[in-house]
Design an enzyme around this catalytic site. Structure first.
Site, PDB file in Angstrom:
ATOM      1  CD1 TRP A 101      -2.106  -2.261   1.763  1.00 20.06           C
ATOM      2  CD2 TRP A 101      -2.936  -1.287  -0.071  1.00 20.06           C
ATOM      3  NE1 TRP A 101      -3.081  -3.086   1.259  1.00 20.06           N
ATOM      4  CE2 TRP A 101      -3.604  -2.518   0.144  1.00 20.06           C
ATOM      5  CE3 TRP A 101      -3.288  -0.501  -1.167  1.00 20.06           C
ATOM      6  CZ2 TRP A 101      -4.623  -2.959  -0.718  1.00 20.06           C
ATOM      7  CZ3 TRP A 101      -4.284  -0.947  -2.021  1.00 20.06           C
ATOM      8  CH2 TRP A 101      -4.946  -2.164  -1.787  1.00 20.06           C
ATOM      9  CG  ASP A 170      -3.180   4.296   4.191  1.00 22.69           C
ATOM     10  OD1 ASP A 170      -4.223   4.223   4.878  1.00 22.69           O
ATOM     11  OD2 ASP A 170      -2.977   3.599   3.183  1.00 22.69           O
ATOM     12  CE  LYS A 194      -7.961  -2.028   5.427  1.00 18.66           C
ATOM     13  NZ  LYS A 194      -8.081  -3.361   4.815  1.00 18.66           N
TER      14      LYS A 194
END
Length: 358
Positions: A101, A170, A194
């Site tokens: 990511w 992030d 999440k």
């Protein structure tokens, strides 16, 4: 009987939250309507939005000089929106590359500014570079990192020091899992699916002095300044996801806040890593000081058993354990809503599976 969902996202939601939503689904607060049906500009929904923001500010102790934005597009949209909002076209932005990511984020940022890789864990991404390895740019527009890499199960054990350069994180897979010092960051962003709520919502926490810098190419609905000025109501927001996030925030507060959540998460991760480390069949290759509390990855010493393991786990009510296609193997995501009972059930299954197949 509910299954235990170890998926990396969309992930498990607290049962109490879903039960509350079910009770209110067709008649929210005696309105005769669902919360999904009322106007986002109505007084009633504005109260929902205000309560959600207030509870999130309380949970994270967000300073007053930060705006909280509830937006769409997922964390992946922020890969572009961070450089568009913070960096001029010829500016340099530092990125720490520790996994899939963070690599995606820096690749997208390179379309809008000059990217400098300030730290690189190197593939197959099983470690975190220490502060001493970072090569930061003194006058960078910002420095970006991913505290927890969902795919490889790598987590920073520290917050990088970037001096006067704003730090961007992030936190999609780690937000609300433990207390953090928001004041150390310029921008925090996180996809909801999440630890916050259903997919479709993204939370952005941005320091006031970083608002108003957007490049002229930035669409108005993605300009942090415009979104903040309209209280995240510049266009129709994902109202149901926002409402659900608010319920999750209240659930977290009722359970002792983030210190209590951090302790629960520590115990869950410790329990599963102990099962992996004490086995001859399972292996975790991540450096011990970089092991994720949220995403525990492991492989079987006999890969030919992978399909059997997943099939038998699903039959036992243990779902979402297949590792990402990039790495293979297994991955158990232990977000806030995963109870310790789920981890214990997984460990018991793993012990039994090893007894029968090792």
């Amino acid at each position: 009987m509910r299954a235990f969902n170890f998926s990396p996202g969309p992930a498990m939601l607290p049962v109490e939250v879903m039960q509350r939503a079910r009770e209110e689904l067709t008649d929210w607060r005696d309105s005769g309507m669902s919360v999904m049906e009322i106007s986002h500009r109505s007084t009633a929904f504005m109260q929902v939005a205000a309560e959600a923001e207030a509870d999130l500010r309380d949970l994270l102790s967000i300073p007053r000089n930060y705006k909280v934005l509830f937006v769409q597009g997922g964390a992946s949209a922020q890969f572009s929106l961070v450089p568009l909002n913070l960096a001029a076209p010829h500016a340099t932005a530092d990125y720490i590359d520790t996994g899939h990511w963070s690599r995606k984020a820096l690749g997208e940022a390179a379309r809008y500014c000059t990217v400098h890789v300030a730290g690189d864990a190197g593939e197959p991404y099983m470690r975190v570079p220490p502060q001493s390895e970072l090569r930061l740019t003194k006058d960078a527009a910002y420095a970006h990192y991913t505290p927890n890499e969902t795919i490889s199960g790598v987590e920073f054990g520290y917050v990088p020091e970037t001096g006067r350069v704003p730090l961007v994180a992030d936190m999609s897979s780690s937000v609300l899992s433990q207390p953090i010092d928001v004041a150390k960051f310029g921008v925090i962003y996180a996809g909801a699916q999440k630890n916050i709520g259903p997919s479709g919502l993204t939370v952005v926490i941005v320091r006031d002095d970083l608002i108003g810098r957007a490049d002229a190419r930035t669409p108005l609905v993605f300009d942090y300044k415009a979104v903040a000025e309209h209280q995240s109501m510049l266009n129709t927001p994902p109202t149901f996801a926002w409402y659900m996030a608010g319920l999750v925030f209240k659930w977290l507060k009722s359970g002792g806040g983030l210190p209590a959540a951090a302790e629960r998460n520590r115990i869950k991760a410790q329990t599963l890593y102990a099962a992996v480390d004490g086995s001859r069949l399972y292996k975790n290759s991540v450096a011990r000081d970089a092991r994720s509390r949220m995403n525990v990855t492991f492989t079987l010493q006999r890969p030919e058993l992978d399909a059997v393991f997943l099939a038998e786990a699903a039959a036992a009510g243990l779902h979402g354990l297949k590792g990402h296609r990039v790495l293979g193997g297994m991955r158990a995501s232990l977000y806030n809503a995963m109870p310790l009972a789920g981890v214990e059930a997984l460990c018991a299954f793993m012990h039994d599976f090893e007894r029968r197949h090792a």
